[in-house]
Motif scaffolding. Structure first.
Motif, PDB file in Angstrom:
ATOM      1  N   ASN A 111      -9.551  -4.921  -7.764  1.00 49.28           N
ATOM      2  CA  ASN A 111      -9.735  -4.597  -6.347  1.00 49.28           C
ATOM      3  C   ASN A 111      -8.665  -3.638  -5.851  1.00 49.28           C
ATOM      4  OD1 ASN A 111      -9.963  -4.691  -3.465  1.00 49.28           O
ATOM      5  ND2 ASN A 111     -10.946  -6.687  -3.618  1.00 49.28           N
ATOM      6  N   SER A 112      -9.104  -2.642  -5.118  1.00 49.25           N
ATOM      7  CA  SER A 112      -8.225  -1.743  -4.369  1.00 49.25           C
ATOM      8  C   SER A 112      -9.093  -1.114  -3.288  1.00 49.25           C
ATOM      9  CB  SER A 112      -7.595  -0.679  -5.283  1.00 49.25           C
ATOM     10  OG  SER A 112      -6.663   0.115  -4.566  1.00 49.25           O
ATOM     11  N   GLN A 170     -14.175 -10.468  -5.955  1.00 47.79           N
ATOM     12  CA  GLN A 170     -13.217  -9.566  -5.328  1.00 47.79           C
ATOM     13  C   GLN A 170     -11.852  -9.557  -6.019  1.00 47.79           C
ATOM     14  OE1 GLN A 170     -13.838  -7.469  -2.372  1.00 47.79           O
ATOM     15  NE2 GLN A 170     -15.857  -7.886  -3.245  1.00 47.79           N
ATOM     16  N   TYR A 194     -11.054  -7.491   6.784  1.00 46.73           N
ATOM     17  CA  TYR A 194     -11.517  -8.553   5.882  1.00 46.73           C
ATOM     18  C   TYR A 194     -12.174  -9.669   6.687  1.00 46.73           C
ATOM     19  CZ  TYR A 194     -11.189 -12.516   2.618  1.00 46.73           C
ATOM     20  OH  TYR A 194     -11.454 -13.611   1.826  1.00 46.73           O
ATOM     21  N   GLN A 197      -4.743   1.036  -1.538  1.00 47.09           N
ATOM     22  CA  GLN A 197      -4.442  -0.382  -1.307  1.00 47.09           C
ATOM     23  C   GLN A 197      -3.859  -1.078  -2.535  1.00 47.09           C
ATOM     24  OE1 GLN A 197      -7.842  -3.076  -0.949  1.00 47.09           O
ATOM     25  NE2 GLN A 197      -6.917  -3.945   0.882  1.00 47.09           N
ATOM     26  N   ASP A 198      -2.837  -1.867  -2.296  1.00 47.08           N
ATOM     27  CA  ASP A 198      -2.322  -2.824  -3.288  1.00 47.08           C
ATOM     28  C   ASP A 198      -3.013  -4.152  -3.025  1.00 47.08           C
ATOM     29  OD1 ASP A 198      -0.930  -4.677  -4.804  1.00 47.08           O
ATOM     30  OD2 ASP A 198       0.891  -4.567  -3.588  1.00 47.08           O
ATOM     31  N   HIS A 199      -3.922  -4.540  -3.937  1.00 45.70           N
ATOM     32  CA  HIS A 199      -4.634  -5.811  -3.802  1.00 45.70           C
ATOM     33  C   HIS A 199      -4.251  -6.752  -4.946  1.00 45.70           C
ATOM     34  CE1 HIS A 199      -8.014  -8.585  -2.972  1.00 45.70           C
ATOM     35  NE2 HIS A 199      -8.104  -7.984  -1.801  1.00 45.70           N
ATOM     36  N   ASN A 200      -3.031  -6.567  -5.458  1.00 44.76           N
ATOM     37  CA  ASN A 200      -2.485  -7.400  -6.531  1.00 44.76           C
ATOM     38  C   ASN A 200      -3.195  -7.222  -7.875  1.00 44.76           C
ATOM     39  OD1 ASN A 200      -0.501  -8.491  -4.848  1.00 44.76           O
ATOM     40  ND2 ASN A 200      -1.854 -10.148  -4.186  1.00 44.76           N
ATOM     41  N   ASP A 223       0.836  -1.199   0.000  1.00 42.77           N
ATOM     42  CA  ASP A 223       0.000   0.000   0.000  1.00 42.77           C
ATOM     43  C   ASP A 223       0.874   1.253   0.000  1.00 42.77           C
ATOM     44  OD1 ASP A 223      -1.957  -1.921   0.341  1.00 42.77           O
ATOM     45  OD2 ASP A 223      -2.338  -1.415   2.449  1.00 42.77           O
ATOM     46  N   GLN A 247     -14.401   0.984  -0.660  1.00 41.25           N
ATOM     47  CA  GLN A 247     -13.991  -0.061  -1.606  1.00 41.25           C
ATOM     48  C   GLN A 247     -13.875   0.452  -3.036  1.00 41.25           C
ATOM     49  OE1 GLN A 247     -12.523  -2.781  -1.788  1.00 41.25           O
ATOM     50  NE2 GLN A 247     -13.762  -4.529  -2.360  1.00 41.25           N
TER      51      GLN A 247
END
Length: 254
Positions: free
Chosen positions: A129-130, A125, A221, A238-241, A98, A141
């Motif tokens: 996603n971030s 999700q 989560y 956020q880094d959510h890949n 992040d 979100q």
């Protein structure tokens, strides 16, 4: 006779009070407020080449498309923000972590634009996603929710795992989207109890999706919200890949 006199006096007093309340007995000037005078703010203008508007004159520009000078990694020690910058946008570098603003904030108006990948990869999700964390704690979100079933309080525009959006205003993958946020920070007493919760209003692509929503606590989560006393905090992304991108980010402290 005394009783009649008292009744008459009461009627006259009531009539006098009623007369004072009548608009005809007041002047327009009696309800005019001349001080204080609102300070002047120059609104943003339609931006050339990007959606939305440029920042108002009193805004703090957090990202103008050129560099990540206002951001650091959210990891311990706050090294330089590791995401990529190109074509006027910043993009998540998957598994880099992040990022968050160097500055901290309390109450504010926030404008931020985001885009999920044009090529759909995954579902639920796992699609674009971030998240945008108010004060680094409470997640609004970010998700590709266009024809993408998932749990309602995890859709784009939700307060994650708490409050679903009023409607799904998401546009298609690869299109730029806008959040305009009004946020007020929580208050805590000396014992760490939350006396006033944080409140958030969110307009997604011009559509109201959160209307002065009370945030119940943290947005994990797994598990239920908890109360964690805090002061001012950063805006965290956020880094959510997923290679989700952001641009045109500015904030006005309230």
């Amino acid at each position: 006779m005394k009783k009649i006199t008292l009744i008459v006096a009461g009627i006259l007093a009531s009539a006098a009070s009623y007369a004072q309340l009548q608009p005809s007995k007041q002047t327009p000037e009696s309800s005019e407020l001349w001080n204080p005078v609102p300070r002047v703010v120059t609104p943003g203008k339609p931006a050339s080449g990007v959606s939305g508007f440029t920042a108002p004159s009193d805004a703090i520009v957090l990202f103008d498309g050129r560099n990540l000078d206002s951001w650091v990694s959210a990891k311990a020690g706050n090294p330089a923000a590791p995401w990529t910058v190109g074509d006027g946008a910043m993009t998540v570098a998957p598994k880099s972590g992040d990022i968050q603003t160097k500055q901290t904030f309390g109450d504010y108006q926030l404008h931020i634009e985001w885009r999920t990948p044009a090529k759909v990869d995954g579902n639920g999700q796992g699609r674009g996603n971030s998240g945008i964390f108010m004060q680094g704690i409470y997640e609004l979100q970010v998700l590709d929710s266009y024809n993408n079933p998932t749990y309602s309080n995890g859709q784009a525009g939700s307060i994650y795992k708490q409050t679903m959006p009023l409607v799904n205003a998401t546009v298609g993958p690869g299109e730029w989207q806008t959040y305009d946020v009004v946020y007020t920070a929580p208050h805590f007493n000396k014992d760490g109890q939350m006396t006033i919760p944080p409140y958030i209003t969110v307009i997604h692509n011009g559509v109201l999706v959160q209307n002065h929503t009370a945030i119940q606590g943290t947005t994990p989560y797994v598990g239920q919200p908890t109360i964690e006393p805090h002061g001012r905090g950063p805006i965290k992304l956020q880094d959510h890949n997923n290679t989700t991108s952001f641009r045109n980010i500015w904030i006005r402290e309230l």
